[in-house]
Design a protein around this motif. Structure first.
Motif, PDB file in Angstrom:
ATOM      1  N   VAL A   1       0.817  -1.223   0.000  1.00 38.49           N
ATOM      2  CA  VAL A   1       0.000   0.000   0.000  1.00 38.49           C
ATOM      3  C   VAL A   1       0.848   1.269   0.000  1.00 38.49           C
ATOM      4  CG1 VAL A   1      -1.815  -1.210   1.223  1.00 38.49           C
ATOM      5  CG2 VAL A   1      -0.142   0.119   2.535  1.00 38.49           C
TER       6      VAL A   1
ATOM      7  N   HIS B   1       0.296   3.688  -2.980  1.00 38.71           N
ATOM      8  CA  HIS B   1      -0.969   4.415  -2.910  1.00 38.71           C
ATOM      9  C   HIS B   1      -0.892   5.528  -1.864  1.00 38.71           C
ATOM     10  CE1 HIS B   1      -5.343   4.910  -3.145  1.00 38.71           C
ATOM     11  NE2 HIS B   1      -5.307   5.078  -1.822  1.00 38.71           N
TER      12      HIS B   1
ATOM     13  N   TRP C   1     -10.027   5.493   1.221  1.00 36.69           N
ATOM     14  CA  TRP C   1      -9.131   4.322   1.079  1.00 36.69           C
ATOM     15  C   TRP C   1      -9.575   3.194   2.002  1.00 36.69           C
ATOM     16  CZ3 TRP C   1      -4.053   3.572   3.958  1.00 36.69           C
ATOM     17  CH2 TRP C   1      -3.330   2.479   3.424  1.00 36.69           C
TER      18      TRP C   1
ATOM     19  N   LYS D   1     -12.915   1.403   0.730  1.00 35.71           N
ATOM     20  CA  LYS D   1     -12.933   0.691  -0.538  1.00 35.71           C
ATOM     21  C   LYS D   1     -11.798  -0.324  -0.701  1.00 35.71           C
ATOM     22  CE  LYS D   1     -15.146   4.539  -2.973  1.00 35.71           C
ATOM     23  NZ  LYS D   1     -15.040   5.505  -4.101  1.00 35.71           N
ATOM     24  N   GLN D   2     -10.602  -0.011  -0.323  1.00 33.80           N
ATOM     25  CA  GLN D   2      -9.456  -0.822  -0.726  1.00 33.80           C
ATOM     26  C   GLN D   2      -8.694  -1.473   0.428  1.00 33.80           C
ATOM     27  OE1 GLN D   2      -6.876   1.525  -3.214  1.00 33.80           O
ATOM     28  NE2 GLN D   2      -8.537   2.157  -4.578  1.00 33.80           N
TER      29      GLN D   2
ATOM     30  N   ASN E   1      -9.592  -5.089   1.999  1.00 29.10           N
ATOM     31  CA  ASN E   1      -9.379  -6.148   1.026  1.00 29.10           C
ATOM     32  C   ASN E   1      -7.897  -6.394   0.788  1.00 29.10           C
ATOM     33  OD1 ASN E   1      -9.101  -6.813  -2.180  1.00 29.10           O
ATOM     34  ND2 ASN E   1     -10.840  -7.879  -1.229  1.00 29.10           N
ATOM     35  N   LYS E   2      -7.133  -5.333   0.695  1.00 29.06           N
ATOM     36  CA  LYS E   2      -5.685  -5.489   0.527  1.00 29.06           C
ATOM     37  C   LYS E   2      -5.060  -6.194   1.728  1.00 29.06           C
ATOM     38  CE  LYS E   2      -4.623  -3.390  -3.405  1.00 29.06           C
ATOM     39  NZ  LYS E   2      -3.838  -4.051  -4.474  1.00 29.06           N
TER      40      LYS E   2
ATOM     41  N   ARG F   1     -12.315  -3.464   8.696  1.00 30.31           N
ATOM     42  CA  ARG F   1     -12.565  -2.091   8.229  1.00 30.31           C
ATOM     43  C   ARG F   1     -12.832  -1.161   9.419  1.00 30.31           C
ATOM     44  NH1 ARG F   1     -16.107  -3.300   5.005  1.00 30.31           N
ATOM     45  NH2 ARG F   1     -14.897  -3.263   3.061  1.00 30.31           N
TER      46      ARG F   1
END
Length: 995
Positions: free
Chosen positions: A663, A666, A695, A698-699, A702-703, A758
């Motif tokens: 990450v 990003h 961030w 959404k991402q 999952n990452k 999350r």
């Protein structure tokens, strides 16, 4: 007299007791002789013994008469010598005399006491001579005929008798049932009436049923001899016509009488067999229940069938399955071959069809005797009751399904053998193989190679030493038969062939000349040779007929057949019953001839394989494929368990490092750089919060889960592929790799993990409060490492764009390309632009691009605007990273200002706070993922590994594919050969015991 002897003994005892090596001591009374203790000592009233006067001359006295035994010479006494040391002989004699009298007195007293006790008991016992008549006379004579010592040794121990005590009730029940079976009027009493009376004399033996059979057999022989003599006289001829007529009538009369006698003999024999069958069924039922409820010993035919199954599974290239005999049933299609086999098995067990091919693969049927008429497949535990029509239908359906499943796509028949066992009372023990019917023409719907495939299957099964039952349809012309030529090729001498003519009832009606049937049965019509010829009837052609109705129809037909009445057929050549007996005798004769030779061959093969193993793998155990799989399975499970031994610190370090690598781009490109372009701290923090929220939603979760799953895979792969030193066995590498790939393919991360993760990440990123200076310094260090790493990457990209600098060009003789020269000029022009405006934005304006392009064209360098923007991106990135690193150094002292919220300070370190938030989020995420790994996912992975191993264990093809090599194949061959040899030796031993 006894007082004199006692006094003499006392004198000796006193003299021995007073010798004390020159030392005065007390001797208790109990140490003296027995006689001395029982007599009062008048000479020594006190208990102290005086030392006797010293003597130079020593005399030995007898304890009986006080006479000297011999005189000794005077001893030479030297100065200073102590005389008491020379009396060791007297002391030794005293001790010996003491022990002797103790033993003698004890023995005499004990013997007298024992004799007195025995006399008392004897007087107390009553005289049993008057009751001797109660015991029979033969009991007193048993010791003359029975060796009781051997009998006692043969009896079981007390422990063994104790184990048998619970079974005595069942033994009593068995005896009671057998007693009722042999009661007057029962089938057992009737069947064994003759044998029970037949051991007295020959006349009484002939009164029973067996005696009548013997008389009938003698009458048959007598009638046959008379018929032969009459036929001989008739053939010699005579001049008188009347004499010929009378001789012919006499011959016909003798033949009719012979036929009646044969039929009577056959009926009585069947009656005896029926009663014997009932008796054997009852006995087998008792054995089947089991007195001890233990596993029954396998029958001889079952043992032989197991040997054949193992041989069939052995390497087909060795043709080992053809070295032991079976009975192969071959014939033309629809010749009645399956019906003959069903009559022998006494059950309609095969699928039926009208004219179509029903037998599509070889079917091995093992017939054996048992209490119940049942059938079961080799690979199944279900028993089909052959006395119930629904079970028979289910069995026929199962056989048909197995046949169709064994046939490959595009084929009509299969070489795969279906193994079936049939047990029942009265069945002959043998192994039969039903083959697909031989065809002459391939019809529509069949594969083009069907005819050749059937011929190859038949030839393979008819090889020596298999016995052959050649089935010929009697209702069609013999010239249309194909199978007789095939059998003649495989057994030209006819030493293994039994010829069977079916549908004789139709043949008798349709054939114009009955002598043609006689020629077939006598072996004169076909060129083939055979051991025996039989004629049978397998029903009226109705598929719903039962075995009992077919047998009744067959018996009725032959009783009324002209073929028997005219002596064209002999009684022992008809009915499937006689055929079954003949086939069984032929089969077991061939088994006895070949089994020992086969055992010797496998013994030699085993020796060769063991020698090869010792030479190639002297330090390894002989593990076959299944044993190697179990060993690999244990290793894999141990390696999976090793995942639980990984420390939490190790998990978190790997997770945090891998997640940041995933990450970081990003964070730098999409969060930090855009936020750093803002004009004040408020806007910076607002931009950071918005982008972090997006961030996280959404991402990021999952990452994080992807990173955790990849980390678990890497650790699992590391444990699976990590070499174990000298103990590592590379033969398991392919299996471990396959297990790893299949496990990873099946494993799925818990879907609810992202939702909980999350929330945790969002809460971690919202926190901005750095509690101490240590956390502040850690955030600065984290930011510096990240920026330096990015700066290094950017420098590398710029170097690739502009080419080597002047040092590398001089040292390594490397030049720049034309494009690199253009990029280098562009880079120099853009660096001037940054120096003029240090607070320049991250992107070039259009007029700035035009200005740079014109400046370069003025120097003769033509540049595309896109190339200018691309170069600017890397140049500005390097400039920004260097500026951020300088700002990190300034913020090392900024924790004090941070605590005061940067009031009255020009220094703003919001980027340090951002990296602290990122670092804390990474640590909390790594900790959460670690807990989920150790508590849930590792166990689920272990469960998946076990499931994969269980699936692989049941898939033999996969095991053969994954565990390969010369070592595995040699161990497999060695195991098979040993198993076959052991089975053969056990079968041979049982065969000898039965003989």
């Amino acid at each position: 007299m006894w007082r004199t002897r006692a006094a003499a003994a006392c004198v000796i005892c006193r003299s021995l007791a007073n010798s004390s090596y020159g030392i005065k001591r007390k001797s208790p009374l109990q140490n003296l002789h027995l006689a001395s203790r029982s007599i009062r000592h008048p000479y020594y009233p006190s208990s102290k013994f005086q030392r006797p006067p010293l003597r130079i001359s020593i005399q030995l006295f007898s304890s009986l008469n006080r006479l000297s035994l011999r005189k000794t010479k005077l001893l030479n006494v030297k100065h200073g010598y102590q005389f008491h040391r020379n009396f060791w002989l007297a002391r030794l004699a005293s001790r010996l005399l003491k022990v002797r009298y103790l033993i003698l007195g004890s023995a005499v007293g004990g013997g007298y006491t024992a004799k007195k006790t025995y006399d008392q008991w004897k007087d107390m016992m009553p005289d049993l001579d008057e009751y001797k008549w109660i015991v029979p006379d033969f009991i007193w004579e048993l010791d003359e005929h029975i060796d009781f010592e051997k009998l006692i040794k043969a009896l079981p121990d007390a422990d063994d008798l104790a184990k048998l005590l619970p079974d005595f009730d069942k033994i009593g029940e068995s005896f009671a049932s057998l007693k009722g079976f042999f009661s007057p009027g029962s089938p057992g009493e009737t069947a064994f009436r003759a044998t029970d009376q037949g051991y007295d004399n020959d006349k009484q033996f002939k009164k029973g049923l067996l005696g009548e059979l013997i008389l009938l057999q003698q009458q048959i022989q007598q009638h046959e001899e008379e018929a032969r003599r009459a036929a001989g006289q008739y053939n010699m001829g005579s001049s008188q016509q009347k004499r010929k007529v009378s001789d012919k009538e006499k011959i016909d009369q003798l033949q009719e009488e012979l036929l009646r006698t044969q039929l009577k003999y056959q009926r009585m024999l069947e009656r005896l067999e029926k009663e014997n069958k009932e008796l054997r069924k009852l006995v087998l039922q008792r054995d089947d229940k089991g007195i001890h409820q233990r596993k029954l010993k396998k029958s001889l035919i079952d043992m032989y069938s197991e040997v054949l199954d193992i041989l069939s599974d052995y390497d087909a290239s060795y043709n080992t399955q053809d070295h032991l005999p079976r009975v192969v049933v071959v014939g033309d299609q629809s010749a009645g071959k399956t019906s003959v086999l069903e009559m022998i098995a006494q059950a309609r067990i095969f699928p039926r069809g009208s004219g179509e091919m029903m037998t599509r693969s070889p079917v091995k049927v093992t017939l054996s005797e048992g209490p119940h008429h049942v059938a079961l497949f080799k690979d199944s535990s279900r028993e089909f009751d052959l006395t119930k029509e629904e079970d028979l239908a289910a069995l026929r359906n199962e056989i048909e399904i197995r046949m169709r499943n064994s046939v490959k796509e595009g084929c009509t028949v299969s070489t795969e053998t279906i193994s079936l066992s049939v047990k029942g009372p009265g069945l002959q023990r043998m192994v039969l193989v039903d083959l697909p019917g031989v065809i002459s023409t391939v019809t529509s719907g069949m594969a083009p190679d069907t005819k050749e495939t059937i011929f190859s299957i038949s030839k393979a099964y008819m090889q020596n030493p298999n016995a052959i039952i050649c089935i010929q349809d009697g209702s069609v012309d013999a010239e249309r038969s194909i199978v007789t030529d095939l059998v003649s090729q495989m057994d030209p001498q006819g030493k293994r062939t039994i010829f069977v003519l079916t549908k004789v009832d139709l043949a008798e009606k349709n054939v114009a000349s009955p002598s043609r049937i006689q020629q077939i049965i006598e072996g004169k019509l076909f060129p083939m040779k055979a051991l025996g010829y039989f004629a049978v009837v397998t029903g009226k052609g109705n598929s719903s007929e039962s075995i009992e109705s077919i047998k009744e129809y067959e018996e009725e037909f032959f009783q009324n057949s002209k073929l028997l009445k005219t002596c064209m057929l002999k009684a022992h050549q008809v009915t499937t019953k006689n055929l079954s007996l003949a086939v069984s005798d032929c089969f077991w004769k061939m088994v006895r001839e070949s089994v020992e030779q086969q055992a010797d061959a496998f013994k030699a093969t085993r020796f060769n394989l063991e020698t090869e193993w010792k030479n190639n793998y002297p330090r390894l155990r002989e593990l076959d494929r299944n044993e190697l799989f179990e060993k690999a399975k244990n290793e894999i499970l141990d390696e999976v368990i090793s995942l639980t031994q990984v420390t939490p610190k190790h998990w978190e370090e790997i997770l945090q490092k891998t997640l940041w690598e995933r990450v970081s781009t990003h964070v730098i490109e999409n969060i930090y750089l855009p936020a750093a372009q803002t004009m004040n701290s408020g806007t910076f923090n607002t931009t950071v919060d918005i982008k972090l929220k997006q961030w996280t939603d959404k991402q990021l979760p999952n990452k994080a889960v992807e990173v955790a799953w990849e980390t678990l895979q890497e650790e699992f792969s590391r444990f699976m592929t990590e070499p174990k030193g000298k103990e590592h066995d590379d033969i398991f590498d392919k299996l471990k790799q396959a297990v790893k790939e299949e496990t990873i393919k099946r494993h799925k991360w818990n879907e609810r993990a992202e939702d909980s993760l999350r929330v945790i990440q969002h809460n971690a990123l919202e926190d901005r409060s750095i509690s101490d200076k240590q956390q502040w310094d850690a955030a600065i260090h984290f930011m510096e490492e990240t920026l330096q790493s990015r700066l290094k990457d950017t420098e590398s990209v710029i170097e690739d764009m502009v080419g080597p600098d002047w040092k590398k060009r001089w040292l390594y003789w490397i030049g720049r390309t034309k494009e690199q020269n253009i990029r280098n000029e562009t880079k120099n022009e853009l660096e001037k632009l940054i120096k003029c405006s240090e607070e320049h934005a991250a992107y070039l304006a259009n007029d700035e691009v035009t200005t740079v392009r014109k400046n370069l064209e003025a120097r003769g360098v033509t540049v595309d605007p896109c190339l200018i923007k691309d170069t600017w991106h890397q140049i500005y990135r390097r400039y920004f990273l260097k500026t951020a690193l300088n700002h990190c150094n300034l913020c090392r002292r900024g924790f004090y200002y941070y605590q005061r919220h940067f009031v009255d300070s020009e220094l703003e370190c919001n980027d340090i706070v951002l990296f602290w938030r990122i670092q804390r989020m990474l640590a909390i995420t790594a900790n959460t993922l670690r807990q989920q790994l150790t508590n849930t996912e590792v166990r689920r992975l272990e469960k998946n590994v076990k499931e994969v191993l269980e699936d692989f264990a049941e898939d033999n093809e996969k095991k053969v594919k994954l565990l390969t090599g010369k070592r595995v194949q040699l161990a497999e061959d060695l195991k098979k050969v040993r198993e076959i040899q052991e089975k053969l030796e056990a079968f041979i031993e049982a065969l000898h015991q039965e003989k």
